[in-house]
Design an enzyme around this catalytic site. Sequence first.
Site, mmCIF file in Angstrom:
data_model
loop_
_atom_site.group_PDB
_atom_site.id
_atom_site.type_symbol
_atom_site.label_atom_id
_atom_site.label_comp_id
_atom_site.label_asym_id
_atom_site.label_seq_id
_atom_site.Cartn_x
_atom_site.Cartn_y
_atom_site.Cartn_z
ATOM 1 C CB VAL A 109 67.485 84.040 55.881
ATOM 2 C CG1 VAL A 109 67.776 85.690 55.529
ATOM 3 C CG2 VAL A 109 67.892 83.708 57.418
ATOM 4 C CB SER B 211 67.785 83.579 61.241
ATOM 5 O OG SER B 211 66.951 82.806 60.460
ATOM 6 C CG PHE B 212 70.810 88.341 64.584
ATOM 7 C CD1 PHE B 212 71.971 88.565 63.723
ATOM 8 C CD2 PHE B 212 71.127 88.956 65.784
ATOM 9 C CE1 PHE B 212 73.110 88.663 64.090
ATOM 10 C CE2 PHE B 212 72.374 89.611 66.098
ATOM 11 C CZ PHE B 212 73.541 89.581 65.060
ATOM 12 C CG ASP C 25 63.391 94.372 47.367
ATOM 13 O OD1 ASP C 25 63.692 93.458 46.383
ATOM 14 O OD2 ASP C 25 62.185 94.947 47.172
ATOM 15 C CB THR C 26 67.244 95.587 52.534
ATOM 16 O OG1 THR C 26 67.060 94.360 53.492
ATOM 17 C CG2 THR C 26 65.801 96.256 52.234
ATOM 18 C CG HIS D 108 67.940 93.174 57.166
ATOM 19 N ND1 HIS D 108 67.547 94.587 57.540
ATOM 20 C CD2 HIS D 108 67.995 92.418 58.442
ATOM 21 C CE1 HIS D 108 67.649 94.525 58.896
ATOM 22 N NE2 HIS D 108 67.855 93.638 59.434
HETATM 23 C C1 DLZ Z 1 65.006 91.635 59.925
HETATM 24 C C2 DLZ Z 1 64.816 90.027 59.249
HETATM 25 C C3 DLZ Z 1 64.688 90.117 57.952
HETATM 26 C C4 DLZ Z 1 64.422 91.345 57.100
HETATM 27 N N1 DLZ Z 1 64.478 89.108 57.374
HETATM 28 C C5 DLZ Z 1 64.391 87.614 58.047
HETATM 29 C C6 DLZ Z 1 64.252 86.644 57.260
HETATM 30 O O1 DLZ Z 1 64.371 86.336 56.339
HETATM 31 N N2 DLZ Z 1 64.340 85.408 58.347
HETATM 32 C C7 DLZ Z 1 64.590 85.652 59.524
HETATM 33 O O2 DLZ Z 1 64.843 84.465 60.045
HETATM 34 N N3 DLZ Z 1 64.859 86.631 60.009
HETATM 35 C C8 DLZ Z 1 64.670 87.840 59.321
HETATM 36 N N4 DLZ Z 1 64.840 88.868 60.066
HETATM 37 C C9 DLZ Z 1 64.810 89.152 61.498
HETATM 38 C C10 DLZ Z 1 66.126 88.930 62.121
HETATM 39 O O3 DLZ Z 1 66.670 87.494 61.899
HETATM 40 C C11 DLZ Z 1 66.194 89.444 63.594
HETATM 41 O O4 DLZ Z 1 65.008 88.822 64.314
HETATM 42 C C12 DLZ Z 1 65.995 90.820 63.811
HETATM 43 O O5 DLZ Z 1 67.255 91.268 63.063
HETATM 44 C C13 DLZ Z 1 66.211 91.163 65.063
HETATM 45 O O6 DLZ Z 1 67.494 90.887 65.895
#
Ligand code: DLZ
Length: 159
Positions: A89, A64-65, A93-94, A96
Amino acid sequence: MSNAFSYTHSSSTAKPDASDMRIGLVVTEWNSAITERLMTLAIEQLKADGVQEQNITVRRVPGSFELIYGCAQMQRHGYIDAIIALGCVIRGDTPHFDYICQGTTQGLVELNLHGTTPVINGILTVNTEAQAQERAETKGQEFALTAIQMVDFTRQMQS
Ligand code: DLZ
């Protein structure tokens, strides 16, 4: 497939002509079972509302980032009228979850404020995978409708 405009709008609202609308979808590989379902249903809805298959562009990003960068690139180079950012997303547990949700929301806000193409926030933010699965059955269609509405809005402003 139902026509979104028939059940969300009053009968006096004209259905936008979507036959020449170009819609882009940027889809995450994270939680792909959910995001692919969102994408499938969104595309079905776009077509049901008149968008031509050849006018639908799909690109994938890791998480998603990365939707922010992916949508920004599509705004710049995509020859697209509206973009749907699809992600999911799931709270873990973190901390994040909060960082990703805040970061992506703010990033998409910036793209809407400063870009020339509307970006639809199609990111599910949920506590469990079961919640995500349930929402995925209806949200893709909503995001598709929103994209069409925003293209129509832009055209009305320009006419
Ligand atoms: C790292 C991460 C985590 C923990 N959870 C998700 C999530 O639930 N959904 C999602 O789309 N992406 C997740 N990511 C990845 C981050 O969006 C991103 O790809 C990483 O932090 C690298 O920039």
